[in-house]
Write a protein that holds these residues in place. Structure first.
Motif, PDB file in Angstrom:
ATOM      1  N   PHE A  24       0.848  -1.192   0.000  1.00  0.00           N
ATOM      2  CA  PHE A  24       0.000   0.000   0.000  1.00  0.00           C
ATOM      3  C   PHE A  24       0.886   1.246   0.000  1.00  0.00           C
ATOM      4  N   PRO A  25       1.671   1.471  -1.047  1.00  0.00           N
ATOM      5  CA  PRO A  25       2.537   2.653  -1.051  1.00  0.00           C
ATOM      6  C   PRO A  25       1.802   3.936  -1.394  1.00  0.00           C
ATOM      7  N   ASP A  26       0.609   3.828  -1.961  1.00  0.00           N
ATOM      8  CA  ASP A  26      -0.092   4.994  -2.479  1.00  0.00           C
ATOM      9  C   ASP A  26      -1.225   5.426  -1.550  1.00  0.00           C
ATOM     10  N   LEU A  27      -0.943   5.493  -0.254  1.00  0.00           N
ATOM     11  CA  LEU A  27      -1.908   5.940   0.744  1.00  0.00           C
ATOM     12  C   LEU A  27      -1.298   7.069   1.575  1.00  0.00           C
ATOM     13  N   ASP A  28      -2.141   7.774   2.308  1.00  0.00           N
ATOM     14  CA  ASP A  28      -1.624   8.824   3.193  1.00  0.00           C
ATOM     15  C   ASP A  28      -0.691   8.237   4.250  1.00  0.00           C
ATOM     16  N   HIS A  29      -1.007   7.019   4.693  1.00  0.00           N
ATOM     17  CA  HIS A  29      -0.176   6.321   5.673  1.00  0.00           C
ATOM     18  C   HIS A  29       0.221   4.976   5.065  1.00  0.00           C
ATOM     19  N   PRO A  30       1.282   4.956   4.252  1.00  0.00           N
ATOM     20  CA  PRO A  30       1.653   3.748   3.505  1.00  0.00           C
ATOM     21  C   PRO A  30       2.212   2.651   4.401  1.00  0.00           C
ATOM     22  N   ALA A  31       2.071   1.421   3.929  1.00  0.00           N
ATOM     23  CA  ALA A  31       2.603   0.270   4.667  1.00  0.00           C
ATOM     24  C   ALA A  31       2.668  -0.928   3.735  1.00  0.00           C
ATOM     25  N   VAL A  32       3.431  -1.923   4.164  1.00  0.00           N
ATOM     26  CA  VAL A  32       3.471  -3.227   3.503  1.00  0.00           C
ATOM     27  C   VAL A  32       3.119  -4.273   4.550  1.00  0.00           C
ATOM     28  N   ILE A  33       2.221  -5.178   4.213  1.00  0.00           N
ATOM     29  CA  ILE A  33       1.794  -6.239   5.131  1.00  0.00           C
ATOM     30  C   ILE A  33       2.203  -7.572   4.544  1.00  0.00           C
ATOM     31  N   CYS A  34       2.916  -8.356   5.332  1.00  0.00           N
ATOM     32  CA  CYS A  34       3.561  -9.576   4.849  1.00  0.00           C
ATOM     33  C   CYS A  34       2.862 -10.808   5.410  1.00  0.00           C
ATOM     34  N   ALA A  35       2.623 -11.767   4.541  1.00  0.00           N
ATOM     35  CA  ALA A  35       1.931 -12.988   4.959  1.00  0.00           C
ATOM     36  C   ALA A  35       2.880 -14.019   5.544  1.00  0.00           C
ATOM     37  N   ARG A  36       4.129 -14.032   5.111  1.00  0.00           N
ATOM     38  CA  ARG A  36       5.060 -15.088   5.530  1.00  0.00           C
ATOM     39  C   ARG A  36       6.352 -14.511   6.093  1.00  0.00           C
ATOM     40  N   GLY A  37       6.252 -13.623   7.037  1.00  0.00           N
ATOM     41  CA  GLY A  37       7.457 -13.038   7.613  1.00  0.00           C
ATOM     42  C   GLY A  37       7.892 -11.804   6.847  1.00  0.00           C
ATOM     43  N   LYS A  38       8.664 -10.954   7.501  1.00  0.00           N
ATOM     44  CA  LYS A  38       9.067  -9.680   6.913  1.00  0.00           C
ATOM     45  C   LYS A  38      10.354  -9.833   6.104  1.00  0.00           C
ATOM     46  N   PRO A  39      10.309  -9.575   4.796  1.00  0.00           N
ATOM     47  CA  PRO A  39      11.549  -9.587   4.012  1.00  0.00           C
ATOM     48  C   PRO A  39      12.341  -8.317   4.268  1.00  0.00           C
ATOM     49  N   GLU A  40      13.601  -8.398   4.045  1.00  0.00           N
ATOM     50  CA  GLU A  40      14.463  -7.230   4.224  1.00  0.00           C
ATOM     51  C   GLU A  40      14.521  -6.422   2.933  1.00  0.00           C
ATOM     52  N   GLY A  41      14.849  -5.167   3.075  1.00  0.00           N
ATOM     53  CA  GLY A  41      15.110  -4.332   1.911  1.00  0.00           C
ATOM     54  C   GLY A  41      13.927  -3.544   1.394  1.00  0.00           C
ATOM     55  N   LEU A  42      12.827  -3.495   2.141  1.00  0.00           N
ATOM     56  CA  LEU A  42      11.681  -2.707   1.696  1.00  0.00           C
ATOM     57  C   LEU A  42      11.827  -1.265   2.175  1.00  0.00           C
ATOM     58  N   PRO A  43      11.900  -0.300   1.260  1.00  0.00           N
ATOM     59  CA  PRO A  43      12.074   1.105   1.651  1.00  0.00           C
ATOM     60  C   PRO A  43      10.761   1.759   2.071  1.00  0.00           C
ATOM     61  N   VAL A  44      10.065   1.118   3.006  1.00  0.00           N
ATOM     62  CA  VAL A  44       8.799   1.617   3.524  1.00  0.00           C
ATOM     63  C   VAL A  44       8.916   1.658   5.038  1.00  0.00           C
ATOM     64  N   ARG A  45       8.444   2.726   5.636  1.00  0.00           N
ATOM     65  CA  ARG A  45       8.628   2.888   7.075  1.00  0.00           C
ATOM     66  C   ARG A  45       7.903   1.806   7.873  1.00  0.00           C
ATOM     67  N   PHE A  46       6.682   1.496   7.468  1.00  0.00           N
ATOM     68  CA  PHE A  46       5.878   0.542   8.233  1.00  0.00           C
ATOM     69  C   PHE A  46       5.720  -0.762   7.462  1.00  0.00           C
ATOM     70  N   VAL A  47       6.269  -1.821   8.032  1.00  0.00           N
ATOM     71  CA  VAL A  47       6.161  -3.171   7.469  1.00  0.00           C
ATOM     72  C   VAL A  47       5.644  -4.076   8.578  1.00  0.00           C
ATOM     73  N   PHE A  48       4.486  -4.679   8.371  1.00  0.00           N
ATOM     74  CA  PHE A  48       3.856  -5.524   9.393  1.00  0.00           C
ATOM     75  C   PHE A  48       3.749  -6.952   8.882  1.00  0.00           C
ATOM     76  N   ASP A  49       3.718  -7.897   9.828  1.00  0.00           N
ATOM     77  CA  ASP A  49       3.305  -9.252   9.449  1.00  0.00           C
ATOM     78  C   ASP A  49       1.918  -9.498  10.039  1.00  0.00           C
ATOM     79  N   LEU A  50       1.291 -10.601   9.654  1.00  0.00           N
ATOM     80  CA  LEU A  50      -0.104 -10.828  10.012  1.00  0.00           C
ATOM     81  C   LEU A  50      -0.328 -10.986  11.509  1.00  0.00           C
ATOM     82  N   SER A  51       0.730 -11.245  12.265  1.00  0.00           N
ATOM     83  CA  SER A  51       0.573 -11.390  13.715  1.00  0.00           C
ATOM     84  C   SER A  51       0.433 -10.042  14.419  1.00  0.00           C
TER      85      SER A  51
END
Length: 445
Positions: A218-245
């Protein structure tokens, strides 16, 4: 998967290819794109021209999608627009293909009357080396032509016609005139019937990808984030990265971007019926795990199953039961926080451009609702379905065939549509929602 296939819930709405002419066109297109060919004389294709039978024959489910990034396609008929997309790697791919076909339907209908149209969904990345590359996939361009190069030749002919009409000595250029006549035999009269495809560029803003274990970007939102289904990969240039837990953080992300609404607040929805069905699905999951026969169940049987297995039913069931009692006017407003297992079962996507993507994510956050999983996230549904006890597989397949397959549009509208409520009898008052937050969990400052 036999129950799903028999009921048209898997590999349904594929286009059957059996005529020798279409098989020959398909083979020429396949050879043109990949250098491969099929010996089959009878197979089915999806919206992109992918065939599960040919994938099995070649031992390659990605024979039209090398590296899972730039999806290739073969169009034999514009009727493919009604078909699903199999082996999905990006949530936007089917919508892009369908819109492309619909926007160019007349031209594609004419082109596929005599030849196959082959093409590719092209982006700036050939192969994904790291998750960072995903954020560069902002624009998708469709390149397409017939195998015989009709569009390319039509463009050449149009240029020759322009030259013939504007250059002073072109009328006496026998070579130019001969080339024009020869090319026109293949393309037709491009001055009267221009052969040109339009609307071939598409923006890809927020999307899901199967790569790197499954990511919702979801990079194109006022509050962008990436949500990961199988653990957080490294190297994402996004401030907020969450996993499903990280349920609290995901709930806050939804709230900040106004992406969801409680089912009981949604206008034009029979919230009690939706909640009850979710509870029934959880009951079925519990009963199937206990080895109970699930054939021929009615409402009385479902209540009996819930009573007999009350001590085994998970907290999600009991939370939904509290919400159902409130919706029916028989209990207080439940305080179901984002930590509660029932929390994401009580939500649906708000009416935003990201509605389908959010419902897809909610389906993964609430996996005991197989109906939403099937409608919103088929790839995960098929993968999960294979792990269920046989009794649950048979029950779910029968339910979907009976309750969803007969009226897909109606079911989607009832669950996820956003109809204005004209009754004025909205059980969840706006004052209450503002006071306690939409779920009784997220207070507004």
């Amino acid at each position: 998967m036999i129950h799903l296939i028999e009921k048209g819930l898997m590999f349904g709405n594929l286009v059957h290819i059996s005529s020798p002419a279409l098989v020959e066109r398909y083979n020429r297109a396949l050879q043109h794109l990949s250098g491969k060919s099929t010996a089959l004389t009878d197979f089915h294709i999806d919206i992109s021209g992918y065939s599960p039978e040919i994938g099995d024959e070649l031992g390659d489910d990605l024979y039209l999608n090398p590296n899972g990034v730039n999806r290739q396609f073969i169009l034999l008929t514009t009727e493919q627009k009604r078909s699903p997309l199999l082996n999905v790697k990006f949530s936007t791919s089917r919508d892009i293909l369908r819109e492309f076909i619909e926007m160019n339907e007349a031209q594609l209908f004419a082109l596929t009357a005599t030849d196959a149209v082959a093409g590719e969904l092209v982006n700036s990345v050939i192969k994904l080396s790291s998750p960072r590359d995903l954020l560069n996939l902002r624009k998708i361009e469709i390149e397409a032509d017939t195998v015989g190069g009709t569009l390319r030749k039509a463009e050449q002919l149009a240029g020759m016609v322009e030259r013939f009409m504007t250059e002073e000595d072109a009328w006496f250029d026998d070579v130019l005139i001969a080339r024009m006549i020869d090319t026109a035999k293949q393309t037709g009269d491009v001055t009267r019937n221009p052969v040109r495809l339009r609307h071939t560029e598409f923006e890809q803003r927020n999307f899901w990808t199967a790569h790197f274990g499954g990511l919702y970007l979801f990079p194109d939102l006022d509050h962008p984030a990436v949500i990961c289904a199988r653990g957080k990969p490294e190297g994402l240039p996004v401030r907020f990265v969450f996993d499903l837990s990280e349920r609290n953080r995901i709930a806050k992300f939804f709230d900040l971007n106004e992406l969801v609404e409680p089912i009981v607040k949604a206008r034009g929805v029979d919230a009690a019926a939706v909640l009850q069905q979710k509870m029934d699905f959880i009951t079925i999951d519990t009963a199937a795990a206990a080895g109970i026969d699930l054939t021929g169940l009615d409402r009385t049987d479902m209540r009996r199953l819930a009573r007999n297995h009350a001590d085994r039913l998970p907290a999600a069931y009991h939370g939904l039961a509290e919400m159902l009692r409130w919706a029916a006017g028989e209990g207080p407003w439940p305080r179901i926080t984002s930590d509660h297992p029932a929390f994401f079962y009580t939500l649906r996507a708000a009416d935003t451009p990201n509605r389908d993507l959010v419902n897809m994510l909610l389906a993964e956050l609430a996996p005991l609702d197989p109906r939403q999983l099937f409608i919103c996230h088929k790839e995960l549904f098929y993968r999960t379905y294979a792990t269920w006890p046989e009794a649950k597989r048979a029950y779910v397949a029968d339910f979907l065939a009976r309750e969803y397959q007969v009226d897909k549009a109606g079911a989607r509208a009832a669950l996820f549509g956003h109809e204005p409520d004209m009754s004025g009898e909205d059980r969840a008052s706006e004052a209450m929602i503002r006071r306690v937050g939409p779920w009784g969990a997220v207070r507004r400052g």
